[in-house]
Structure formats: C-alpha cells, structure tokens
Design an enzyme around this catalytic site. Structure first.
Site, PDB file in Angstrom:
ATOM      1  N   ASP A  49       4.674  13.835   7.785  1.00 50.90           N
ATOM      2  CA  ASP A  49       3.354  13.411   7.327  1.00 50.90           C
ATOM      3  C   ASP A  49       3.008  14.154   6.040  1.00 50.90           C
ATOM      4  O   ASP A  49       3.503  15.265   5.807  1.00 50.90           O
ATOM      5  CB  ASP A  49       2.288  13.695   8.388  1.00 50.90           C
ATOM      6  CG  ASP A  49       1.009  12.895   8.162  1.00 50.90           C
ATOM      7  OD1 ASP A  49       0.864  11.825   8.788  1.00 50.90           O
ATOM      8  OD2 ASP A  49       0.175  13.334   7.350  1.00 50.90           O
ATOM      9  N   ASP A  73       5.219  14.222   0.736  1.00 52.96           N
ATOM     10  CA  ASP A  73       5.069  12.821   0.348  1.00 52.96           C
ATOM     11  C   ASP A  73       6.370  12.086   0.646  1.00 52.96           C
ATOM     12  O   ASP A  73       7.379  12.286  -0.038  1.00 52.96           O
ATOM     13  CB  ASP A  73       4.728  12.737  -1.140  1.00 52.96           C
ATOM     14  CG  ASP A  73       4.492  11.314  -1.628  1.00 52.96           C
ATOM     15  OD1 ASP A  73       4.799  10.361  -0.882  1.00 52.96           O
ATOM     16  OD2 ASP A  73       4.011  11.160  -2.768  1.00 52.96           O
ATOM     17  N   TYR A 163      -2.099  -4.965  -0.346  1.00 54.92           N
ATOM     18  CA  TYR A 163      -1.665  -4.642   1.014  1.00 54.92           C
ATOM     19  C   TYR A 163      -0.931  -5.818   1.641  1.00 54.92           C
ATOM     20  O   TYR A 163       0.109  -5.654   2.290  1.00 54.92           O
ATOM     21  CB  TYR A 163      -2.870  -4.251   1.861  1.00 54.92           C
ATOM     22  CG  TYR A 163      -2.530  -3.762   3.252  1.00 54.92           C
ATOM     23  CD1 TYR A 163      -2.133  -2.446   3.457  1.00 54.92           C
ATOM     24  CD2 TYR A 163      -2.620  -4.606   4.353  1.00 54.92           C
ATOM     25  CE1 TYR A 163      -1.821  -1.983   4.728  1.00 54.92           C
ATOM     26  CE2 TYR A 163      -2.319  -4.158   5.631  1.00 54.92           C
ATOM     27  CZ  TYR A 163      -1.921  -2.847   5.817  1.00 54.92           C
ATOM     28  OH  TYR A 163      -1.613  -2.402   7.085  1.00 54.92           O
ATOM     29  N   LYS A 167       3.004  -5.687   2.930  1.00 56.67           N
ATOM     30  CA  LYS A 167       3.426  -5.890   4.317  1.00 56.67           C
ATOM     31  C   LYS A 167       4.337  -7.110   4.469  1.00 56.67           C
ATOM     32  O   LYS A 167       5.186  -7.152   5.365  1.00 56.67           O
ATOM     33  CB  LYS A 167       2.200  -5.988   5.225  1.00 56.67           C
ATOM     34  CG  LYS A 167       1.451  -4.661   5.354  1.00 56.67           C
ATOM     35  CD  LYS A 167       2.347  -3.533   5.857  1.00 56.67           C
ATOM     36  CE  LYS A 167       1.586  -2.227   6.075  1.00 56.67           C
ATOM     37  NZ  LYS A 167       2.448  -1.159   6.625  1.00 56.67           N
TER      38      LYS A 167
END
Length: 259
Positions: A49, A73, A163, A167
């Site tokens: 994370d 990152d 977005y 996706k």
C-alpha cells in the site's frame, strides 16, 4: 438487490495454507479485507500500500497473522521490485486491488493530469506488478491473479470518462492474460464491484455523481456492499475453489448489472 448489512463473513480455514499471496491496496477497504481473509485462511500475505502509516497499523493490529508490509507507490518499478523481493521468489496468487476514482468528469472536461494519474494507478501499476509476478508463476506452472475492475468496466454510467476507460482496460488485460497464460496453468479473473464501502481515493461528492450520471442511474444503484463481501468474491476466484474459472469477470454488485 443484495443487502450488505445482512451478510455475515465466514472464512475457510486452511484454504490458503502454505501459499504466498500479494495484495495491493492492503491498508484499507477491499484490499485490507482481502488481505485479512487470506491471512486468516492460512496464507502468507505480502501487503502492499502507498500509506506506510495505515499499513503498519493494520499489521500491528493483526500480529498473530502472517502479514508482510511493503509500503510505496505500486506504479513505480522500485516498489514493484520490493514487493516481489518480499515474496521471496514464490508467488502463488496476486490480488490487484489498489485503485483510485476520478471526479465523474465527461471526456470534454478531463484534464491530462487526472487522466494520467487514474491510468497510472488503475492500469499501469497493475500491469507492472503482474508483469513481474508472471515469470515466477510460469516457473511453478501454476498461479492465480484476480484484478479488481468495476461496474464502470461493464457499463458507461458508473463513473467518469477516465475511471470508466481505465476499468475497461483492466478487463481487457484480464481476458488477454487468461487466453495467453491459461494453457500454462495460470488463471486470470476479475471482480467488478458495484457501490462498495471502501477507502478508495475520490475527490468528488455524491451531488456530482447525481448531477453528471443522471437520476435513472442513481435510482437503480443497489445498497452498497461491504469490503468483506468483495473480499469473499476475490478470494473465491483467487483460491483453488475457482480452479475451473479463467477469464471470468464476476459482477459482485448486488444485481446491479442485471438491470
């Protein structure tokens, strides 16, 4: 529609026993729920994370579980290398969960900075980590990868242009990888969540979603699922329970995609 509040989590002890699993976005939301479930089911989890503080807190709160934190990152080669090194040369499964939202902007309002950031985290990071892990899986002749896509990867009314495009790209990568690596013993699947209570980064308000996506979409949105419900879907595909499933996009959305 499904009701997240009525669902009770039930783990399967030993399902990941002896397995090393990488989970990104592990400090919060779906990633944390997935990492926790795998660890409770006997797995060694490489928990990645960007937030070192939240990741350290998560590991400290679950000291009895085999959680190996790697902060950084995940879109950088440096962090990817650190994650793979932490796995110690063996990766049985990978859950690409980390992601960020956009601001529901249509394409004529998308600026380059937001577009590039969304794609860097949602697509490039996923590609780089998977690229690093696949050789280890090929050497072992087995492996399972689950990518977190979204309802926005199946429809055009769930998010903004950036977005939604990112996706759709995740779903394309999943299907291509399933075709290429399936004959070599690897499985690639994706989970497409609907509304979920998570810690995903998003600089927008509900009023913006309602304004830009319209009353029809908003009226049909199901009750948000919990992160634990999504973790159940992810770990099913990730584990040997999904042994005959490859190239699938599982809509874990309370029936939203059926509308």
């Amino acid at each position: 529609m499904g009701n997240g509040s009525a669902w009770q989590e039930a783990t399967t002890p030993g399902r990941f026993a002896g397995k090393t699993v990488i989970v990104t976005g592990a400090a919060s939301g779906i990633g944390q729920a997935t990492a926790l479930r795998i660890a409770k089911e006997g797995g060694r989890v490489i928990a990645a994370d960007i937030s070192k503080e939240r990741l350290d807190d998560f590991v400290a709160e679950n000291g009895s579980l085999d959680l190996v934190p790697v902060s950084g990152d995940i879109s950088t080669e440096e962090t990817v290398a650190a994650v793979v090194a932490a796995a110690g040369g063996r990766v049985d499964a990978l859950a690409n969960v980390a992601g960020i939202m956009d601001n529901f902007a249509p394409i004529h309002e998308v600026d380059d900075e937001r577009w590039e950031r969304v794609f860097r985290i949602n697509v490039t990071a996923l590609m780089r980590l998977t690229r690093a892990v696949v050789p280890l899986m090929l050497e072992a002749g087995t492996g399972s990868v689950v990518n977190v896509a979204s309802e926005a990867g199946l429809r055009g009314s769930a998010a903004g242009a950036a977005y939604t495009a990112s996706k759709h790209a995740v779903i394309g990568l999943t299907k291509n990888s399933a075709v290429i690596y399936g004959p070599k013993g690897l499985r690639f699947n994706a989970v497409a969540p609907g509304p979920t209570m998570t810690g995903i980064v998003a600089n927008w308000g509900s009023h913006m979603a309602a304004e830009r996506l319209g009353p029809l979409m908003q009226a049909n949105v199901p009750t948000p699922a919990t992160a634990q419900q999504l973790a159940a879907s992810i770990t099913f595909l990730l584990s040997d329970d999904g042994t005959n499933i490859n190239g699938a996009i599982l809509a874990s959305d309370g029936g939203w995609s059926a509308l």
